[in-house]
Design an enzyme around this catalytic site. Structure first.
Site, short mmCIF file in Angstrom:
data_model
loop_
_atom_site.label_atom_id
_atom_site.label_comp_id
_atom_site.label_asym_id
_atom_site.label_seq_id
_atom_site.Cartn_x
_atom_site.Cartn_y
_atom_site.Cartn_z
N MET A 78 46.63 41.93 18.10
CA MET A 78 45.44 41.09 18.06
C MET A 78 45.64 39.84 17.19
O MET A 78 46.63 39.71 16.48
CB MET A 78 44.26 41.91 17.51
CG MET A 78 43.86 43.06 18.42
SD MET A 78 42.51 44.07 17.75
CE MET A 78 41.12 42.93 17.86
N ASP A 237 44.94 45.92 20.73
CA ASP A 237 45.73 47.16 20.63
C ASP A 237 44.93 48.34 20.08
O ASP A 237 45.08 49.47 20.56
CB ASP A 237 47.02 46.94 19.82
CG ASP A 237 46.80 46.28 18.47
OD1 ASP A 237 45.63 46.09 18.05
OD2 ASP A 237 47.80 45.96 17.81
#
Length: 485
Positions: A78, A237
């Site tokens: 991210m 994720d």
């Protein structure tokens, strides 16, 4: 039908092939380099992600009936800033989630714009790893590059763009940019104005399970797949890992012991804690989640073993640990600064409490406990919101350690459920692809069918009491030493 999940990690891309029943057919992993051009900086070349993903997909599907591949989706690291120019060329290397260069920009957002305003606009405050501070850093330090920006995207969305041509992102990953109004699942005009960007520079927002396009003709030909293969938005994720462990719906918890460490709590309702110590993000199942993220988790153990002890025998080092709950040595796990709950990029790791009889095993134990205590800090914030958690799933490389799972169960006083297939974001991505292709009506149905709990680590009341005492001491260390950082 078959579904591909792509976990675009920090050190490697992991690709997983799953059938409609959730059976994993094959897993492939391909590494790429990480660059540290200055102390505290962390960058990657997006082209490396694309090339290794393409090669990985070819290897993944080499032996299967390629006509059965229906969809592909993602879980991705991210917060990374990927900026493209008008020719669709990457302007500069991607600035990653664990990059610490944006201290000034983060302080500007939190102190000058103000945490209350940021929380009002985005449900979160600024952290050094988030995307908006990186945009401000680029604007100030690389104005010539900033002026070239036509598209801003996150790492996994670069893959989706290269595969499908769709300029897209999903709400869970976009939540970590500090550019999205999380509650209303739309871009924040105020944040765009603060960063000096326009909405056409930002991707279209999708739910994680929504179809964003199909494979481009030339990509499909190179991969030997049909042009009708659907590309599904995917998730950040942690949200993808939560899908992969069945942490969807209301009041479910997942702890991830990966490079970073997270405690992830799913919720049907939107909520923010008053100090913004936890991230308040949209979830991949269409709802919301709270997340505490520590920047160094299993990476602390890796550093301690490989860099300090000079060994890769992690299990061998842990086998010498026998006295749980009785260690006098403490370790602060802030090797790369810390996010939740301290929000201090300048915090650093530290051992405290050593004496002449301290052993190597005590130090190893302290590292594992320090990470567990750090995660407990975030759990305490969630509890302060009235959230009641009795059990948690667990995933990540550190979750392969029976000892560490036992520590987590007793330090957190939670039942720790171990799932059959601990494949994290890659499995979550494949499940999102299956939902997007209509194999399941929604994410919760997919999780109910696919995710199976095979073991539970129960807390021991006597050990929990010992660790409660240790945690209360651990909690006092950071406030005292903070001034040293």
């Amino acid at each position: 039908m078959l579904y591909i999940g792509v976990d675009l990690g920090t050190s490697a891309v992991k690709l997983l092939l799953m059938d409609g029943n959730g059976e994993i057919k094959k897993i492939v992993s391909r590494e790429y380099p990480l660059f540290f051009p200055h102390p505290g900086w962390s960058e990657q070349n997006p082209q490396d992600w694309f090339e290794q993903s393409m090669e990985g997909i070819k290897e993944l599907t080499a032996e299967c009936d390629k006509s059965q591949v229906a969809g592909i989706s993602f879980g991705g690291q991210m917060h990374g800033l990927v900026a493209l120019d008008k020719e669709d060329q990457v302007i500069r290397p991607a600035i990653l989630w664990n990059d610490g260069r944006t201290g000034e920009e983060t302080n500007y957002l939190n102190e000058v714009i103000g945490k209350d305003k940021l929380s009002e606009y985005t449900a979160n405050i600024a952290f050094a790893g988030f995307t908006a501070p990186k945009i401000l850093w680029m604007k100030k330090h690389e104005p010539e590059n900033f002026a070239k920006i036509v598209k801003i995207m996150l790492p996994k969305d670069y893959l989706a763009y290269r595969l499908s041509g769709s300029f897209c992102t999903d709400v869970s990953d976009a939540s970590g940019m500090l550019l999205m109004d999380v509650k209303n699942r739309c871009w924040s005009k105020e944040m765009m104005d603060i960063c000096g960007i326009t909405e056409d520079m930002l991707p279209k927002l999708y739910e994680s399970y929504e179809v964003v396009g199909t494979l481009k003709k030339e990509v499909a030909e190179e991969l030997g797949l049909s042009e009708n293969v659907k590309v599904i938005a995917g998730a950040g994720d942690n949200a993808a890992a939560a899908v992969g462990t069945g942490t969807v719906g209301d009041g479910m918890c997942n702890i991830s012991l990966g490079t970073s460490g997270t405690i992830f709590i799913s919720s049907k309702n939107f909520g923010v804690d008053e100090n913004n110590a936890l991230h308040s993000f949209a979830h991949a199942d269409g709802n919301y989640h709270l997340m505490g993220c520590m920047l160094s988790a299993a990476s602390c153990n890796k550093w301690w073993n490989e860099e300090i002890l000079g060994t890769t025998d992690f299990a061998g080092e842990q086998s010498k640990i026998t006295k749980l709950g009785e260690n006098n040595v403490f370790f602060l796990p802030y090797l790369m600064g810390e996010r939740s709950p301290h929000n201090n990029p300048d915090a650093r790791g530290m051992f405290i409490g050593m004496s002449m009889d301290t052993t190597r095993a005590d130090m190893t134990q302290a590292v594992l406990e320090g990470v567990s205590f750090g995660l407990r800090d975030s759990l305490e914030v969630a509890k302060s919101l009235g959230i009641k958690i009795e059990r948690t799933k667990i995933c990540g490389g550190g979750a392969k350690s029976p000892l560490w799972k036992k520590m987590i169960a007793n330090i957190m006083n939670l039942k720790v459920d171990v799932v059959e297939n601990e494949e994290g974001p890659a499995l979550g991505g494949a499940m999102l692809a299956a939902v997007g292709c209509g194999e399941y009506p929604d994410v919760e149905s997919a999780a109910a069918k696919i995710v199976k709990v095979v073991d539970t680590v129960e807390p021991d009341p006597e050990l929990t009491a010992k660790y409660e005492e240790r945690y209360q001491k651990f909690k006092e260390i950071y406030p005292v030493v903070k001034c040293l950082f």
